[in-house]
Design a protein around this motif. Structure first.
Motif, PDB file in Angstrom:
ATOM      1  N   ASN A  47       0.788  -1.247   0.070  1.00  0.00           N
ATOM      2  CA  ASN A  47      -0.026  -0.102   0.120  1.00  0.00           C
ATOM      3  C   ASN A  47       0.798   1.449  -0.050  1.00  0.00           C
ATOM      4  N   GLU A  48       1.962   1.214   0.714  1.00  0.00           N
ATOM      5  CA  GLU A  48       2.804   2.345   0.783  1.00  0.00           C
ATOM      6  C   GLU A  48       3.371   2.544  -0.620  1.00  0.00           C
ATOM      7  N   PHE A  49       3.991   1.715  -1.333  1.00  0.00           N
ATOM      8  CA  PHE A  49       4.449   1.839  -2.483  1.00  0.00           C
ATOM      9  C   PHE A  49       3.595   2.185  -3.545  1.00  0.00           C
ATOM     10  N   SER A  50       2.288   1.967  -3.410  1.00  0.00           N
ATOM     11  CA  SER A  50       1.274   2.481  -4.419  1.00  0.00           C
ATOM     12  C   SER A  50       1.230   4.114  -4.336  1.00  0.00           C
ATOM     13  N   ASP A  51       1.596   4.811  -3.227  1.00  0.00           N
ATOM     14  CA  ASP A  51       1.609   6.068  -3.058  1.00  0.00           C
ATOM     15  C   ASP A  51       2.969   6.806  -3.207  1.00  0.00           C
ATOM     16  N   VAL A  52       4.109   6.008  -3.408  1.00  0.00           N
ATOM     17  CA  VAL A  52       5.241   6.619  -3.319  1.00  0.00           C
ATOM     18  C   VAL A  52       6.047   6.831  -4.703  1.00  0.00           C
ATOM     19  N   PRO A  53       6.081   7.955  -5.031  1.00  0.00           N
ATOM     20  CA  PRO A  53       6.727   8.429  -6.404  1.00  0.00           C
ATOM     21  C   PRO A  53       8.292   7.538  -6.560  1.00  0.00           C
ATOM     22  N   SER A  54       8.430   7.074  -7.952  1.00  0.00           N
ATOM     23  CA  SER A  54       9.675   6.537  -8.217  1.00  0.00           C
ATOM     24  C   SER A  54      10.618   7.959  -8.218  1.00  0.00           C
ATOM     25  N   GLY A  55      11.802   7.546  -7.935  1.00  0.00           N
ATOM     26  CA  GLY A  55      12.818   8.520  -7.899  1.00  0.00           C
ATOM     27  C   GLY A  55      14.165   8.101  -6.981  1.00  0.00           C
ATOM     28  N   ALA A  56      14.981   9.103  -7.055  1.00  0.00           N
ATOM     29  CA  ALA A  56      16.063   8.686  -6.122  1.00  0.00           C
ATOM     30  C   ALA A  56      15.990   8.605  -4.597  1.00  0.00           C
ATOM     31  N   ALA A  57      15.172   8.973  -4.033  1.00  0.00           N
ATOM     32  CA  ALA A  57      14.864   8.737  -2.809  1.00  0.00           C
ATOM     33  C   ALA A  57      14.346   7.167  -2.379  1.00  0.00           C
ATOM     34  N   LEU A  58      13.314   6.885  -3.444  1.00  0.00           N
ATOM     35  CA  LEU A  58      12.764   5.176  -3.395  1.00  0.00           C
ATOM     36  C   LEU A  58      13.890   4.567  -3.703  1.00  0.00           C
ATOM     37  N   GLY A  59      14.628   4.930  -4.647  1.00  0.00           N
ATOM     38  CA  GLY A  59      15.828   3.990  -5.331  1.00  0.00           C
ATOM     39  C   GLY A  59      16.780   3.721  -4.013  1.00  0.00           C
ATOM     40  N   ALA A  60      17.174   4.734  -3.280  1.00  0.00           N
ATOM     41  CA  ALA A  60      18.164   4.497  -2.303  1.00  0.00           C
ATOM     42  C   ALA A  60      17.416   3.828  -1.159  1.00  0.00           C
ATOM     43  N   LEU A  61      16.146   3.774  -0.804  1.00  0.00           N
ATOM     44  CA  LEU A  61      15.563   2.870   0.127  1.00  0.00           C
ATOM     45  C   LEU A  61      15.499   1.644  -0.318  1.00  0.00           C
ATOM     46  N   LEU A  62      15.214   1.321  -1.488  1.00  0.00           N
ATOM     47  CA  LEU A  62      15.453   0.192  -1.859  1.00  0.00           C
ATOM     48  C   LEU A  62      16.651  -0.603  -2.115  1.00  0.00           C
ATOM     49  N   ASP A  63      17.692   0.152  -2.500  1.00  0.00           N
ATOM     50  CA  ASP A  63      19.012  -0.279  -2.376  1.00  0.00           C
ATOM     51  C   ASP A  63      19.617  -0.844  -1.013  1.00  0.00           C
ATOM     52  N   ASN A  64      18.702  -0.139   0.123  1.00  0.00           N
ATOM     53  CA  ASN A  64      19.059  -0.703   1.441  1.00  0.00           C
ATOM     54  C   ASN A  64      18.453  -1.801   1.935  1.00  0.00           C
ATOM     55  N   TYR A  65      17.251  -1.932   1.386  1.00  0.00           N
ATOM     56  CA  TYR A  65      16.446  -3.135   1.774  1.00  0.00           C
ATOM     57  C   TYR A  65      16.151  -4.197   0.793  1.00  0.00           C
ATOM     58  N   PRO A  66      16.868  -5.044   0.626  1.00  0.00           N
ATOM     59  CA  PRO A  66      16.815  -6.049  -0.412  1.00  0.00           C
ATOM     60  C   PRO A  66      15.447  -6.692  -0.466  1.00  0.00           C
ATOM     61  N   ALA A  67      14.803  -7.004   0.891  1.00  0.00           N
ATOM     62  CA  ALA A  67      13.446  -7.727   0.741  1.00  0.00           C
ATOM     63  C   ALA A  67      12.369  -6.821   0.308  1.00  0.00           C
ATOM     64  N   ALA A  68      12.693  -5.405   0.492  1.00  0.00           N
ATOM     65  CA  ALA A  68      11.571  -4.414  -0.095  1.00  0.00           C
ATOM     66  C   ALA A  68      11.646  -4.152  -1.521  1.00  0.00           C
ATOM     67  N   ALA A  69      13.153  -4.243  -1.920  1.00  0.00           N
ATOM     68  CA  ALA A  69      13.264  -4.216  -3.215  1.00  0.00           C
ATOM     69  C   ALA A  69      12.763  -5.353  -4.170  1.00  0.00           C
ATOM     70  N   GLU A  70      12.863  -6.285  -3.505  1.00  0.00           N
ATOM     71  CA  GLU A  70      12.104  -7.719  -4.394  1.00  0.00           C
ATOM     72  C   GLU A  70      10.665  -7.564  -4.335  1.00  0.00           C
ATOM     73  N   LEU A  71      10.191  -7.192  -3.233  1.00  0.00           N
ATOM     74  CA  LEU A  71       8.635  -7.007  -3.395  1.00  0.00           C
ATOM     75  C   LEU A  71       8.277  -5.909  -4.361  1.00  0.00           C
ATOM     76  N   TYR A  72       9.023  -4.744  -4.429  1.00  0.00           N
ATOM     77  CA  TYR A  72       8.822  -3.789  -5.179  1.00  0.00           C
ATOM     78  C   TYR A  72       8.911  -4.314  -6.601  1.00  0.00           C
ATOM     79  N   GLU A  73       9.872  -5.021  -7.044  1.00  0.00           N
ATOM     80  CA  GLU A  73       9.854  -5.559  -8.241  1.00  0.00           C
ATOM     81  C   GLU A  73       9.003  -6.424  -8.722  1.00  0.00           C
ATOM     82  N   ASN A  74       8.337  -7.359  -7.576  1.00  0.00           N
ATOM     83  CA  ASN A  74       7.442  -7.976  -7.879  1.00  0.00           C
ATOM     84  C   ASN A  74       6.163  -7.520  -8.267  1.00  0.00           C
ATOM     85  N   ILE A  75       5.962  -6.199  -7.535  1.00  0.00           N
ATOM     86  CA  ILE A  75       4.604  -5.547  -7.724  1.00  0.00           C
ATOM     87  C   ILE A  75       4.587  -5.010  -9.015  1.00  0.00           C
TER      88      ILE A  75
END
Length: 109
Positions: A47-75
């Motif tokens: 639900n949070e990912f649906s409201d978050v714009p893509s960009g550098a801040a999101l990219g940095a967050l996903l770089d630090n959290y592999p599980a969240a990055a995998e979830l984001y990629e699956n979505i």
């Protein structure tokens, strides 16, 4: 006249960060995690990912959290494919799968 205005996307990733951190801790936990708890964290993060714009801040967050990055990629797989996976790793996996299939095809029946 009743105008509806779209909700603004989230700029502050505080909640997203907390959920990504929690998911990472659940993934790395040596103690069994209940499926309800895991599912709850994942669904909140989706639900949070649906409201978050893509960009550098999101990219940095996903770089630090592999599980969240995998979830984001699956979505986003339907529109972006494996958008966060390394091309080298994907190519290596494809080559490995091809080699296994070729070996299986050579096996006598």
């Amino acid at each position: 006249m009743n105008d509806t205005k779209p909700l603004p996307s989230k700029v502050n990733l505080g909640v997203t960060h907390v959920l990504a951190d929690l998911l990472e801790r659940l993934e790395q936990s040596t103690v069994p995690v209940g499926p309800e708890q895991y599912r709850s964290v994942v669904m909140h993060l989706v639900n949070e990912f649906s409201d978050v714009p893509s960009g550098a801040a999101l990219g940095a967050l996903l770089d630090n959290y592999p599980a969240a990055a995998e979830l984001y990629e699956n979505i986003n797989y339907g529109v972006a494919g494996l958008c966060r996976s390394s091309l080298d790793l994907s190519l290596a996996a494809e080559r490995q799968a091809k080699a296994v299939i070729e070996r299986a095809m050579r096996q006598p029946k």
